[in-house]
Design an enzyme around this catalytic site. Sequence first.
Site, PDB file in Angstrom:
ATOM      1  N   ARG A 274      30.037  45.692  30.906  1.00 46.04           N
ATOM      2  CA  ARG A 274      31.081  46.718  30.864  1.00 46.04           C
ATOM      3  C   ARG A 274      32.382  46.058  30.458  1.00 46.04           C
ATOM      4  O   ARG A 274      32.555  44.847  30.576  1.00 46.04           O
ATOM      5  CB  ARG A 274      31.248  47.380  32.237  1.00 46.04           C
ATOM      6  CG  ARG A 274      31.685  46.401  33.294  1.00 46.04           C
ATOM      7  CD  ARG A 274      31.965  47.019  34.649  1.00 46.04           C
ATOM      8  NE  ARG A 274      32.337  45.960  35.571  1.00 46.04           N
ATOM      9  CZ  ARG A 274      31.478  45.166  36.190  1.00 46.04           C
ATOM     10  NH1 ARG A 274      30.186  45.338  36.020  1.00 46.04           N
ATOM     11  NH2 ARG A 274      31.901  44.200  36.982  1.00 46.04           N
TER      12      ARG A 274
ATOM     13  N   SER B 281      35.814  36.711  28.185  1.00 47.11           N
ATOM     14  CA  SER B 281      36.120  36.887  29.617  1.00 47.11           C
ATOM     15  C   SER B 281      35.856  38.301  30.124  1.00 47.11           C
ATOM     16  O   SER B 281      36.719  38.923  30.726  1.00 47.11           O
ATOM     17  CB  SER B 281      37.577  36.512  29.892  1.00 47.11           C
ATOM     18  OG  SER B 281      37.932  35.358  29.201  1.00 47.11           O
TER      19      SER B 281
ATOM     20  N   ASP C  10      34.638  31.057  31.552  1.00 44.67           N
ATOM     21  CA  ASP C  10      35.745  30.099  31.685  1.00 44.67           C
ATOM     22  C   ASP C  10      35.512  28.984  32.712  1.00 44.67           C
ATOM     23  O   ASP C  10      36.004  27.875  32.532  1.00 44.67           O
ATOM     24  CB  ASP C  10      37.095  30.803  31.911  1.00 44.67           C
ATOM     25  CG  ASP C  10      37.105  31.669  33.157  1.00 44.67           C
ATOM     26  OD1 ASP C  10      36.041  31.847  33.774  1.00 44.67           O
ATOM     27  OD2 ASP C  10      38.190  32.175  33.510  1.00 44.67           O
TER      28      ASP C  10
HETATM   29 MG    MG Z   1      42.577  30.441  33.715  1.00 49.38          MG
END
Ligand code: MG
Length: 493
Positions: A175, A160, A213
């Site tokens: 980054r 993520s 995600d």
């Molecule tokens: Mg979530």
Amino acid sequence: MPSSIPPVLAAATRIAREFDYPASEVRRGVKEFINQMHEGLSKEGATLNQIPSYITAVPDGSEKGLYLAVDLGGTNSRVCSIELHGDSTFALTQNKVAIPRELMVCTSSKLFIFIAGQIEAFLEQHHNEHFEAHVLKRRLAGTREEYKDEEVFDLGFTFSFPVNQVGINRGTLIRWTKGFSIPDAVGKDVCELLQTAIDDLDLPVRVSALVNDTVGTLMARSYTAPGKTETLLGAIFGTGTNGAYVEKLSNITKIADLTDTRYAIPTGKMVINTEWGSFDNHLNVLPTTTFDRELDVETVNPGIQMFEKRVSGMFLGEILRRSILSLFCDPTAKLFQSAGGSIAPDSALYKLWGIDTSFLSLVEADVTPDLRVIADSLRKDFNIDGASAIDCQSVKVLVHAIGKRAARLSAVPVGAILLESGKLETEDVVDIGVDGSLVEYYPNFQGYIREALRDIPEIGEAGEKKVQIGIAKDGSGVGAALSALVARKEESS
Ligand code: MG
Ligand code: ADP
């Protein structure tokens, strides 16, 4: 209707009106979203990033097998295995640990060795039958070529942080965010970093897919949705908002090397991560109140993620806080008069980000005759003792306006993607998977999205009826596993 509306309620209604997002604006938003979708598919650096995921098929529920997934979030690291039963059901086993702080600021090898160690512990604990023989074989073999890896686990990696994805299991870190700082990893392929650490432990695991995600949400919903329907869109309305959808490959003109044999994709489609949080950063079509403007200035990234700042959980509480204070400052309104006419200086109402978006759900859900739940929360959480029922109703008017605007705005990308897909014309059911606390817990969030979808003439009532929306849980686990499966299928086809 009582003949005279209490002044506080009249004032609240005036503020609420600023959050109106009428049908004509929804339509204008959809048109602009479609334009920005096309632009993002045709070139880099557009407002909508439209990032290719290199995932070229979505599951239909018949998939089978045992897969691994690793989810490196901001706070926790999860390892899980998912047994897909082939009938839209699955069994998930997982180990979750908090990432030690010292690993967030270190060298990349330390972090990835830690993750690989977690995978090793997980396999030992939950899949020992696969584990022991294989690790032994590998450790005894002199070279990697001496063993066959038929029984290797495929792993989907949910990472993520911003990556520049260049293949289904290749992506370089742009980054770090969320307090991580591991400079030597920036610019490196995160799948390769993980694979190297796994290989050093001789684990029978291959990093097969790198997953965002929202892509995970789409994949998980597509597997679990009833029937054999393939899901069109996976959307998140949680801390942030984003969506991933299935696009025709021929429309993704910015991938110049589509003719490359690696991308000679028989399905003719690819999942696109829109990054729609940044839709219309230029504010061509997004509605803007003083509260939106003042909130933006206080953020770490003013002028960026402008759609997200009107829609997602991270921001709605703060929009509400600012509108409650505005109502409080209106001398005609006399908000909280029965509570002494003041707000205690230490009240969270005076703190930046002092209202959590879960408060909006609580307010919207309160249907007690005297709005006691709201009054209780005002006392407990905001140090306002003795708010009247009319005060509570005024707060509810503001909440309703802000929540409803967020949901109607959410219909813009959803509607645009529905129209662009052409599926409403060819299918009886078009499936959408959603995830996130806002869409899950805010009362009737989905209902308001549907109302706005009906406001789009090309969708209308008939189109809206075809839309099936379902919560997709465990996108980062099941979705990652399914991405690994699709990646493998593609490689061996
Ligand atoms: Mg979530
Ligand atoms: P994440 O985005 O990290 O995956 P969630 O989907 O749970 O996690 O979203 C968290 C966000 O949702 C936070 O901004 C929080 O304020 C908000 N939130 C939490 N509970 C609720 C609720 N009951 N109703 C509306 N928003 C909520």
